[in-house]
Motif scaffolding. Structure first.
Motif, short mmCIF file in Angstrom:
data_model
loop_
_atom_site.label_atom_id
_atom_site.label_comp_id
_atom_site.label_asym_id
_atom_site.label_seq_id
_atom_site.Cartn_x
_atom_site.Cartn_y
_atom_site.Cartn_z
N ALA A 127 -50.35 32.00 2.70
CA ALA A 127 -50.82 30.94 3.59
C ALA A 127 -52.21 30.46 3.18
CB ALA A 127 -50.84 31.43 5.04
N GLY A 128 -53.10 31.40 2.85
CA GLY A 128 -54.45 31.04 2.43
C GLY A 128 -54.47 30.28 1.12
N THR A 129 -53.65 30.70 0.19
CA THR A 129 -53.58 30.03 -1.11
C THR A 129 -52.95 28.65 -0.97
OG1 THR A 129 -53.35 32.17 -2.18
CG2 THR A 129 -52.73 30.24 -3.47
N LEU A 130 -51.93 28.56 -0.14
CA LEU A 130 -51.24 27.29 0.06
C LEU A 130 -52.13 26.25 0.72
CD1 LEU A 130 -48.51 25.89 -0.25
CD2 LEU A 130 -47.86 26.81 1.97
N ARG A 131 -53.09 26.71 1.51
CA ARG A 131 -54.01 25.78 2.18
C ARG A 131 -54.74 24.89 1.18
NH1 ARG A 131 -54.71 24.99 6.92
NH2 ARG A 131 -53.94 27.00 7.57
N PHE A 132 -55.08 25.43 0.01
CA PHE A 132 -55.78 24.65 -1.01
C PHE A 132 -54.88 23.58 -1.63
CE2 PHE A 132 -58.23 28.65 -1.06
CZ PHE A 132 -59.48 28.12 -0.76
N ASP A 133 -53.56 23.77 -1.54
CA ASP A 133 -52.62 22.82 -2.13
C ASP A 133 -52.18 21.72 -1.16
OD1 ASP A 133 -52.57 24.10 -4.60
OD2 ASP A 133 -51.03 25.51 -3.92
N LEU A 134 -52.57 21.80 0.09
CA LEU A 134 -52.12 20.83 1.09
C LEU A 134 -52.49 19.38 0.75
CD1 LEU A 134 -52.45 22.58 4.56
CD2 LEU A 134 -50.41 22.20 3.17
N PRO A 135 -53.72 19.09 0.32
CA PRO A 135 -54.03 17.68 0.00
C PRO A 135 -53.15 17.12 -1.12
CG PRO A 135 -56.06 18.92 0.23
CD PRO A 135 -54.93 19.92 0.26
N LYS A 141 -41.24 27.34 -3.83
CA LYS A 141 -40.37 28.20 -4.62
C LYS A 141 -40.81 28.21 -6.09
CE LYS A 141 -36.42 30.46 -4.68
NZ LYS A 141 -36.24 31.69 -3.94
N ASP A 142 -41.13 27.04 -6.64
CA ASP A 142 -41.51 26.95 -8.05
C ASP A 142 -42.91 27.50 -8.32
OD1 ASP A 142 -39.07 25.75 -8.50
OD2 ASP A 142 -39.88 23.72 -8.60
N THR A 143 -43.85 27.19 -7.43
CA THR A 143 -45.25 27.57 -7.65
C THR A 143 -45.53 29.02 -7.29
OG1 THR A 143 -45.86 25.29 -7.12
CG2 THR A 143 -47.62 26.90 -7.18
N TYR A 144 -44.98 29.49 -6.19
CA TYR A 144 -45.32 30.82 -5.68
C TYR A 144 -44.15 31.80 -5.65
CZ TYR A 144 -49.46 28.30 -4.26
OH TYR A 144 -50.60 27.54 -4.27
N ALA A 145 -42.97 31.38 -6.10
CA ALA A 145 -41.77 32.22 -6.11
C ALA A 145 -41.54 32.87 -4.74
CB ALA A 145 -41.86 33.28 -7.20
N SER A 146 -41.64 32.05 -3.71
CA SER A 146 -41.48 32.54 -2.35
C SER A 146 -40.66 31.54 -1.55
CB SER A 146 -42.85 32.74 -1.69
OG SER A 146 -42.69 33.23 -0.39
#
Length: 79
Positions: free
Chosen positions: A53-61, A27-32
């Motif tokens: 989903a593709g952008t969030l994949r980089f934030d998973l670690p 919610k804070d990072t992507y307003a979603s």
């Protein structure tokens, strides 16, 4: 006759802290918004689009390190 709200104890359905952290991060990072499904081995994060989903994949670690969990984080695209 009692209503459902009177019969169901609201404290019984407490959302785990790790799910609250994930929802707040998205919610804070992507307003979603997102939907989460968790079990003892994994947390499924359902987001509304492939771009998120593709952008969030980089934030998973980073997210997994913040949560300090050994559960597998899975990203799904859906409603």
């Amino acid at each position: 006759m009692d209503s459902i709200a009177d019969l169901v104890d609201p404290t019984r359905f407490h959302q785990p802290d790790e799910l609250s952290v994930i929802k707040a991060f998205i919610k804070d990072t992507y307003a979603s918004d997102c939907q989460l499904t968790a079990n003892e081995h994994q947390i499924a994060i359902t987001v509304p689009g492939a771009a998120l989903a593709g952008t969030l994949r980089f934030d998973l670690p980073q997210l997994k390190e913040t949560l300090q969990t050994n559960k597998k984080l899975i990203i799904r695209i859906g409603h």
